[in-house]
Design a protein around this motif. Structure first.
Motif, short mmCIF file in Angstrom:
data_model
loop_
_atom_site.label_atom_id
_atom_site.label_comp_id
_atom_site.label_asym_id
_atom_site.label_seq_id
_atom_site.Cartn_x
_atom_site.Cartn_y
_atom_site.Cartn_z
N UNK A 138 -110.79 62.17 43.44
CA UNK A 138 -109.49 61.68 43.01
C UNK A 138 -109.28 62.00 41.53
N UNK A 139 -110.35 61.91 40.75
CA UNK A 139 -110.24 62.21 39.31
C UNK A 139 -109.71 63.62 39.09
N UNK A 140 -110.10 64.54 39.94
CA UNK A 140 -109.65 65.92 39.75
C UNK A 140 -108.48 66.26 40.67
N UNK A 141 -107.96 65.25 41.35
CA UNK A 141 -106.77 65.44 42.16
C UNK A 141 -106.98 66.18 43.46
N UNK A 160 -112.19 72.65 39.99
CA UNK A 160 -112.03 71.20 40.02
C UNK A 160 -113.12 70.54 40.85
N UNK A 165 -118.07 67.42 41.12
CA UNK A 165 -119.51 67.32 41.40
C UNK A 165 -120.28 66.91 40.14
N UNK A 166 -119.83 67.42 38.98
CA UNK A 166 -120.50 67.06 37.73
C UNK A 166 -120.24 65.60 37.38
N UNK A 190 -103.80 73.96 32.29
CA UNK A 190 -103.68 72.74 33.08
C UNK A 190 -105.03 72.03 33.16
N UNK A 194 -106.23 68.32 31.87
CA UNK A 194 -106.86 67.35 32.77
C UNK A 194 -108.23 66.93 32.26
N UNK A 197 -107.77 64.49 29.40
CA UNK A 197 -107.39 63.15 29.87
C UNK A 197 -108.60 62.39 30.38
N UNK A 198 -109.41 63.09 31.18
CA UNK A 198 -110.59 62.43 31.75
C UNK A 198 -111.56 62.03 30.64
N UNK A 201 -110.40 59.03 28.83
CA UNK A 201 -110.49 57.83 29.64
C UNK A 201 -111.93 57.35 29.80
N UNK A 202 -112.85 58.28 29.98
CA UNK A 202 -114.21 57.87 30.31
C UNK A 202 -115.17 57.95 29.13
N UNK B 1 -114.19 46.25 26.46
CA UNK B 1 -113.25 47.06 27.25
C UNK B 1 -112.99 46.38 28.58
N UNK B 13 -104.41 57.76 37.11
CA UNK B 13 -104.74 59.09 37.62
C UNK B 13 -103.48 59.85 38.00
N UNK B 16 -101.28 61.55 35.33
CA UNK B 16 -101.58 62.90 34.86
C UNK B 16 -102.50 63.62 35.84
N UNK B 17 -102.50 63.10 37.05
CA UNK B 17 -103.38 63.71 38.04
C UNK B 17 -102.99 65.16 38.22
N UNK B 18 -103.98 66.01 38.25
CA UNK B 18 -103.68 67.42 38.46
C UNK B 18 -103.13 67.62 39.86
N UNK B 19 -101.87 67.45 39.99
CA UNK B 19 -101.27 67.57 41.31
C UNK B 19 -101.52 68.97 41.84
N UNK B 20 -101.77 69.05 43.12
CA UNK B 20 -102.08 70.34 43.70
C UNK B 20 -100.81 71.15 43.97
N UNK B 22 -98.83 72.75 42.04
CA UNK B 22 -98.65 74.04 41.38
C UNK B 22 -99.76 75.02 41.70
N UNK B 189 -130.71 68.81 39.10
CA UNK B 189 -130.56 67.51 39.74
C UNK B 189 -131.88 67.02 40.34
#
Lengths: 276, 294
Positions: A138-141, A160, A165-166, A190, A194, A197-198, A201-202, B1, B13, B16-20, B22, B189
């Motif tokens: 959701x964070x990356x849409x 994205x 995943x990161x 773009x 994004x 913004x992230x 926020x984080x 916070x 989100x 400014x969510x990166x709408x798909x 575009x 990882x």
């Protein structure tokens, strides 16, 4: 004397902020073919910084990133993680994530399974990881694309997924190795926005490798300029422009001034011994 | 916070969510159109009918004796009349082929995994795998016949030897061709060897393995036949290859053709089966199974 709780908290926060997240002390890396990829690099990375490593190809910026990530040991020098946990043998367990230049997705796995991977390797079941994976998507849409395969996605969308995943491990430090270099400019702008913004926020710490002056000024609050042969740091400049930054910042005079400064630093470094 | 509630997080989100919007919509591979499906079946069928008709016409027009080239009808007749003998032989051949193929898969993949895990094992064993492969099977068959307890097991060993190598070499190549960035990612990882093998190396070796499987499937049948020629087995346990030789000795050419057709059909079915398996496993993600659209 009574202690004001608010003050105690703030001074505490200040103390942890002043302790660097990572300290590089005299890091050098010589490859087996004799190339000195990196010579005597020292720097402190503080919590919450957005650092760009800017330099021409061959300046060792990716090598630094890999060494910080623990992929390959430095030939000499040490890396300290003052605020991270350490295991019984004294090895640091930094909470880091890496975004490669390529999306580096497993083509046989769905977007969901690709993002689940870091948690899966820690033994977290699909069911238990579900919320975190969907949150990262959701964070990356891309929450609607959980069941798609990487080949069904555009280049920007694959990147994205790679970022999701990161983020799924909730890292303190995000290492990005020219993540948007292969994308077209529109998509890159773009994703720049994004990512900012992230980050706002984080509040993670980001080390971002790039060879684009404009990208580094737009994104970061600190630019470390590097030069090649041997790879080394030639300039360490702050970008004192407020966040949030948007398209207005991209056309502002302060942005232009910083771009000019960074370009000068880059070119003087290249001019010294580079006649290519 | 303050803690971020899911609702505010979601709204922040979406702000400014990166709408798909575009970005290009995902490209889903279009299915074959109906006409293309029909054409795909029609053309080979017509071609087959034409070839059989040509064969029938040639035999009749030039009055070719049936012990040289029998007509399609005689071959079909023989196929029905001798079905008892031929089907028993076919069953034997199938049993050898598929057992050998199964053993080749287990052995080839197993050894490939072992070699990918240990450089020492690879250095020690790979040369012998190559030697076994490059030595003509017909030349080793007599020895195997002496050492093996039964003719059946000798045939099985021969077929296995031939089918084993493509599986081994392709799977080995596949296990070595894992994307280095993905290997780095797994290392970062903290994946252990087992996780890297299961989640990364084996899936990325799958297309290579499947290519090996398709070769091995065909080779297992060929080797089963060649080995039987070399062994010259007879009696109740004999396969199609022996029936073929026997028909030749007796100048029963229609039956020879019938046996030959059964072998061809078996080979085609094996090829089709391995292709289907390959397609099912790769259709979602691998270039080889995707339709190219321009």
């Amino acid at each position: 004397m009574t202690i004001d709780p608010a003050q105690a908290v703030s001074s505490d926060a200040h103390a942890s902020a002043s302790r660097p997240l990572v300290s590089l002390r005299g890091i050098s890396k010589v490859f087996s073919n004799g190339t000195t990829a990196l010579q005597n690099m020292s720097m402190d990375i503080r919590q919450g910084e957005f650092i760009s490593l800017l330099g021409p190809s061959g300046c060792g910026k990716s090598t630094v990133l890999r060494i910080i990530a623990g992929l390959g040991d430095p030939s000499s020098g040490t890396i300290e993680w003052p605020t991270s946990n350490h295991d019984a043998s004294g090895k640091a367990l930094p909470e880091i994530s890496f975004v490669f230049q390529e999306p580096t997705l497993m083509p046989w796995a769905t977007v969901f399974n690709n993002v689940w991977l870091p948690l899966r390797l820690k033994g977290i079941s699909k069911q238990a990881a579900r919320d975190r994976v969907l949150e990262a998507l959701e964070m990356v849409g891309l929450e609607k694309f959980a069941e798609a395969y990487p080949r069904e996605l555009s280049g920007g969308m694959k990147m994205r997924v790679s970022i999701a995943r990161a983020l799924v491990t909730r890292p303190k430090l995000l290492l990005m190795d020219e993540p948007f270099a292969a994308l077209d400019e529109i998509t890159r702008f773009k994703l720049n926005n994004d990512l900012l913004h992230l980050w706002e926020k984080f509040g993670w710490t980001v080390i971002f490798v790039t060879h684009s002056v404009f990208e580094s000024v737009y994104l970061s609050n600190r630019i470390v300029v590097m030069a090649a042969r041997p790879g080394r740091v030639v300039n360490d400049m702050a970008v004192d422009a407020p966040y949030p930054r948007d398209e207005d910042f991209r056309t502002s005079s302060i942005y232009n001034d910083y771009c000019k400064d960074a370009s000068l630093a880059l070119h003087s470094a290249m001019g010294a011994n580079d006649h290519l | 916070m303050s803690t971020v509630t899911p609702a505010t997080a979601a709204s922040a989100e979406s702000a400014h969510a990166p709408a798909e919007l575009d970005e290009p919509a995902p490209v889903f591979v279009a299915r074959d159109s109906r006409t293309e499906q029909i054409v795909k079946i029609l053309i080979p069928t017509v071609m087959l009918a034409a070839l059989v008709a040509l064969w029938a016409w040639y035999v009749k027009a030039y009055e070719v004796p049936h012990y040289i080239l029998p007509s399609p009808w005689r071959v079909a007749e023989s196929l029905i009349k001798d079905w008892g003998t031929l089907s028993a032989a076919l069953l034997i051949t199938l049993k050898i082929t598929f057992t050998a193929l199964g053993m080749a898969l287990v052995g080839g993949v197993g050894l490939a995994i072992l070699m990918s895990q240990s450089r020492w094992v690879e250095l020690a064993l790979y040369p012998y795998a190559v030697i076994l492969q490059v030595t003509p099977i017909v030349a080793i068959a007599p020895l195997i016949l002496i050492y093996a307890p039964t003719t059946q097991s000798a045939l099985l060993i021969c077929a296995w030897l031939v089918a084993f190598f493509p599986v081994l070499s392709n799977t080995t190549q596949g296990l070595k061709s894992t994307d280095h960035n993905l290997l780095n990612l797994f290392e970062m990882y903290g994946a252990n060897r087992w996780q890297t093998l299961i989640h990364l190396k084996l899936p990325s070796a799958l297309p290579y393995f499947l290519a090996g499987l398709r070769i091995a499937g065909g080779l297992a049948l060929i080797a089963a036949v060649v080995a039987e020629f070399a062994a010259g087995s007879a009696g109740a346990q004999s396969g199609l290859a022996y029936r073929l030789l026997e028909s030749q000795f007796r100048l029963n050419i229609p039956r020879l053709f019938a046996a030959l057709i059964l072998l061809s059909v078996t080979g085609v079915i094996i090829f089709a089966m391995t292709s289907v398996v390959s397609h099912l496993l790769l259709r979602k993600w691998h270039e080889s199974a995707l339709k190219r659209e321009n």
